[in-house]
Write a protein that holds these residues in place. Structure first.
Motif, short mmCIF file in Angstrom:
data_model
loop_
_atom_site.label_atom_id
_atom_site.label_comp_id
_atom_site.label_asym_id
_atom_site.label_seq_id
_atom_site.Cartn_x
_atom_site.Cartn_y
_atom_site.Cartn_z
N ARG A 10 0.84 -1.21 0.00
CA ARG A 10 0.00 0.00 0.00
C ARG A 10 0.87 1.25 0.00
O ARG A 10 0.54 2.25 -0.65
CB ARG A 10 -0.92 -0.01 1.22
CG ARG A 10 -1.89 1.17 1.29
CD ARG A 10 -2.82 1.21 0.06
NE ARG A 10 -3.76 2.30 0.14
CZ ARG A 10 -5.01 2.20 0.60
NH1 ARG A 10 -5.46 1.04 1.01
NH2 ARG A 10 -5.80 3.24 0.65
N LEU A 11 1.98 1.25 0.71
CA LEU A 11 2.90 2.38 0.69
C LEU A 11 3.43 2.62 -0.72
O LEU A 11 3.52 3.75 -1.18
CB LEU A 11 4.06 2.15 1.66
CG LEU A 11 5.13 3.25 1.70
CD1 LEU A 11 5.58 3.52 3.13
CD2 LEU A 11 6.35 2.89 0.85
N LEU A 12 3.80 1.53 -1.42
CA LEU A 12 4.29 1.66 -2.80
C LEU A 12 3.23 2.28 -3.69
O LEU A 12 3.53 3.15 -4.54
CB LEU A 12 4.71 0.30 -3.34
CG LEU A 12 5.86 -0.40 -2.61
CD1 LEU A 12 6.08 -1.80 -3.18
CD2 LEU A 12 7.14 0.42 -2.72
N TRP A 13 2.01 1.85 -3.51
CA TRP A 13 0.92 2.40 -4.32
C TRP A 13 0.71 3.88 -4.01
O TRP A 13 0.54 4.70 -4.92
CB TRP A 13 -0.37 1.63 -4.07
CG TRP A 13 -1.55 2.27 -4.73
CD1 TRP A 13 -2.54 3.00 -4.15
CD2 TRP A 13 -1.82 2.28 -6.14
NE1 TRP A 13 -3.42 3.45 -5.08
CE2 TRP A 13 -3.01 3.02 -6.32
CE3 TRP A 13 -1.18 1.72 -7.24
CZ2 TRP A 13 -3.56 3.23 -7.57
CZ3 TRP A 13 -1.74 1.93 -8.50
CH2 TRP A 13 -2.92 2.67 -8.65
N GLU A 14 0.73 4.24 -2.74
CA GLU A 14 0.54 5.63 -2.36
C GLU A 14 1.64 6.51 -2.94
O GLU A 14 1.39 7.65 -3.36
CB GLU A 14 0.49 5.77 -0.83
CG GLU A 14 -0.70 5.10 -0.16
CD GLU A 14 -2.02 5.76 -0.49
OE1 GLU A 14 -2.00 6.95 -0.93
OE2 GLU A 14 -3.08 5.14 -0.31
N PHE A 15 2.86 5.99 -2.99
CA PHE A 15 3.95 6.77 -3.59
C PHE A 15 3.73 6.93 -5.10
O PHE A 15 4.01 7.99 -5.67
CB PHE A 15 5.30 6.11 -3.33
CG PHE A 15 6.46 6.88 -3.88
CD1 PHE A 15 6.95 7.98 -3.19
CD2 PHE A 15 7.03 6.55 -5.10
CE1 PHE A 15 8.01 8.73 -3.71
CE2 PHE A 15 8.08 7.29 -5.62
CZ PHE A 15 8.57 8.38 -4.93
N ALA A 16 3.24 5.88 -5.75
CA ALA A 16 2.96 5.96 -7.19
C ALA A 16 1.88 7.01 -7.46
O ALA A 16 1.98 7.80 -8.42
CB ALA A 16 2.52 4.60 -7.72
N HIS A 29 -6.27 11.35 -14.22
CA HIS A 29 -5.24 10.65 -13.46
C HIS A 29 -5.51 9.14 -13.62
O HIS A 29 -6.27 8.57 -12.84
CB HIS A 29 -5.29 11.05 -11.98
CG HIS A 29 -4.79 12.45 -11.73
ND1 HIS A 29 -5.40 13.56 -12.27
CD2 HIS A 29 -3.73 12.90 -11.02
CE1 HIS A 29 -4.74 14.65 -11.89
NE2 HIS A 29 -3.73 14.27 -11.14
N PRO A 30 -4.91 8.53 -14.64
CA PRO A 30 -5.23 7.13 -14.97
C PRO A 30 -5.06 6.16 -13.82
O PRO A 30 -5.88 5.26 -13.64
CB PRO A 30 -4.26 6.82 -16.12
CG PRO A 30 -3.91 8.14 -16.70
CD PRO A 30 -3.93 9.11 -15.57
N LEU A 31 -3.98 6.31 -13.04
CA LEU A 31 -3.76 5.39 -11.92
C LEU A 31 -4.88 5.49 -10.90
O LEU A 31 -5.45 4.47 -10.49
CB LEU A 31 -2.42 5.70 -11.23
CG LEU A 31 -1.14 5.14 -11.83
CD1 LEU A 31 0.05 5.53 -10.96
CD2 LEU A 31 -1.21 3.62 -11.95
N HIS A 32 -5.15 6.69 -10.49
CA HIS A 32 -6.18 6.91 -9.48
C HIS A 32 -7.53 6.42 -9.96
O HIS A 32 -8.27 5.75 -9.22
CB HIS A 32 -6.24 8.41 -9.14
CG HIS A 32 -7.16 8.72 -8.01
ND1 HIS A 32 -8.52 8.90 -8.16
CD2 HIS A 32 -6.91 8.89 -6.68
CE1 HIS A 32 -9.07 9.16 -7.01
NE2 HIS A 32 -8.12 9.17 -6.09
N GLU A 33 -7.87 6.72 -11.21
CA GLU A 33 -9.17 6.33 -11.74
C GLU A 33 -9.29 4.82 -11.88
O GLU A 33 -10.33 4.22 -11.53
CB GLU A 33 -9.40 7.01 -13.09
CG GLU A 33 -9.55 8.53 -12.98
CD GLU A 33 -9.64 9.20 -14.34
OE1 GLU A 33 -9.71 8.48 -15.35
OE2 GLU A 33 -9.62 10.45 -14.39
N ALA A 34 -8.25 4.18 -12.37
CA ALA A 34 -8.30 2.72 -12.55
C ALA A 34 -8.46 2.01 -11.21
O ALA A 34 -9.24 1.06 -11.08
CB ALA A 34 -7.03 2.23 -13.25
#
Length: 375
Positions: free
Chosen positions: A17-23, A37-42
């Motif tokens: 989850r930390l890795l994802w939050e950094f992304a 924001h493709p990452l956030h939307e997906a």
């Protein structure tokens, strides 16, 4: 050390989850505020779909498995195109805070956690982990206890009774009371909960020795005590006072830095908690079986305190760990870089600081020194 950090970040749900939050933070840094924001939307669509399927309690897991595969592939493609920004301490701290804040060990994992555990995302998450590890900025997250930078954090309960502020008992008295409470709760729940449908009851879900014991935490690289903002299941406090404490140099501290260490504790000094944890921890892990946690009263015969580093927290918190053919165990309700003390000679220094939380109860919440305090 770098590969150890990479492995730890990939191993646990809190690390992933930390890795994802950094992304996500990298995506926000690289794109205009009002653009897509493709990452956030997906992830939003993926987690919403998975959460809906979980709530429907379908007999077959196939719909969830298929949904995870489809969206994990889309996320992997988006992550591959995401530029990872240079390390900024505040981004790493925010990513850690968000990971801790999303830890809930009394319900099924969120859709986000399920997607991030997919092997399809392994390569891209590893890319982020290597990027973070290469910066050397979180090396200290994996260090043993630093006795020179320990803080006591006292939150303003704002009307909520906070048992952690009651320090009238000695360490031994607290441990005796803790064990008595565990044994009584286990006996009561064994009598009362046998007829309850599995997962249809919630009780004491944590495994940390947090019943009136003295607690301390270290600090981030900017000097802010870690325990201000990294609290599992916090109460949304808006004010706090932190005080430096003096730890005896002779203190024998048990470092929890691997699954093997925690499991060994349970093997050598285990106490069964199946009846009281079974329902909550089944929802968290999907495992229906017997559970055990360390007997902290027994551990205190040899050690003066027990410390869980940030790195160990990211790798181990919430992970189902097998103890033997019958029992498993879980680290739950234990904040990163927190130390529980079994001894009584942990003394406050004269250095105290008042803090206030700005934008509390929002995604922008953050702690700052309270310059208006009369202290």
């Amino acid at each position: 050390m770098s590969m150890e950090i990479v492995d730890a970040l990939l191993q646990g749900q809190r690390g992933r989850r930390l890795l994802w939050e950094f992304a996500i933070a990298s995506e926000e840094e690289s794109l205009p505020e009002y653009s897509q924001h493709p990452l956030h939307e997906a992830m939003y669509y993926a987690s919403t779909k998975i959460d809906d399927l979980q709530r429907q309690r379908r007999a077959s897991a196939d719909p969830i498995i298929g949904t995870v595969q489809v969206w994990a592939q889309k996320l992997a493609e988006s992550l591959e195109r995401t530029e990872l920004f240079d390390m900024k301490p505040h981004l790493l701290q925010e990513a850690l805070e968000n990971s801790v804040d999303s830890a809930m060990y009394w319900q099924p994992p969120y859709g986000q956690e399920i997607v991030l555990a997919s092997p399809i995302l392994r390569v891209q998450l590893e890319r982020i982990a290597k990027h973070i590890a290469a910066s050397k900025q979180i090396d200290y997250w994996f260090d043993p206890l630093d006795v020179a930078t320990q803080h006591r954090v006292n939150f303003d309960p704002t009307g909520i009774v906070d048992p952690a502020t009651d320090k009238k008992r000695t360490g031994l008295e607290s441990l005796i009371a803790w064990k008595d409470h565990v044994l009584r709760t286990e006996a009561r729940d064994a009598r009362e909960n046998q007829s309850r449908p599995l997962g249809n009851f919630s009780g004491v879900w944590w495994s940390a020795p947090n019943m009136y014991l003295e607690e301390t935490c270290g600090q981030f690289s900017d000097g802010q005590p870690i325990g201000l903002s990294c609290v599992e299941d916090g109460f949304g406090w808006e004010k706090a006072t932190t005080t430096m404490v003096d730890i005896p140099r002779s203190a024998q501290v048990l470092e929890i830095s691997s699954a093997e260490q925690w499991v060994k504790l349970c093997q050598d000094h285990g106490i069964e908690v199946t009846a009281q944890k079974r329902h909550d921890w089944y929802r968290v892990t999907g495992r229906d079986g017997a559970w055990v946690i360390p007997d902290w009263l027994a551990v205190a015969r040899k050690y003066d305190g027990v410390h869980l580093s940030i790195g160990a927290y990211l790798a181990l918190a919430g992970e189902c760990m097998s103890v033997d053919a019958k029992f498993a165990t879980l680290i739950a309700g234990w904040d990163p870089d927190k130390t529980y003390w079994f001894i009584d000679d942990v003394r406050e220094s004269e250095h105290s600081q008042d803090w206030k939380c700005l934008d509390a109860h929002s995604n922008d919440a953050h702690w700052v020194i309270d310059e208006d305090s009369s202290r």
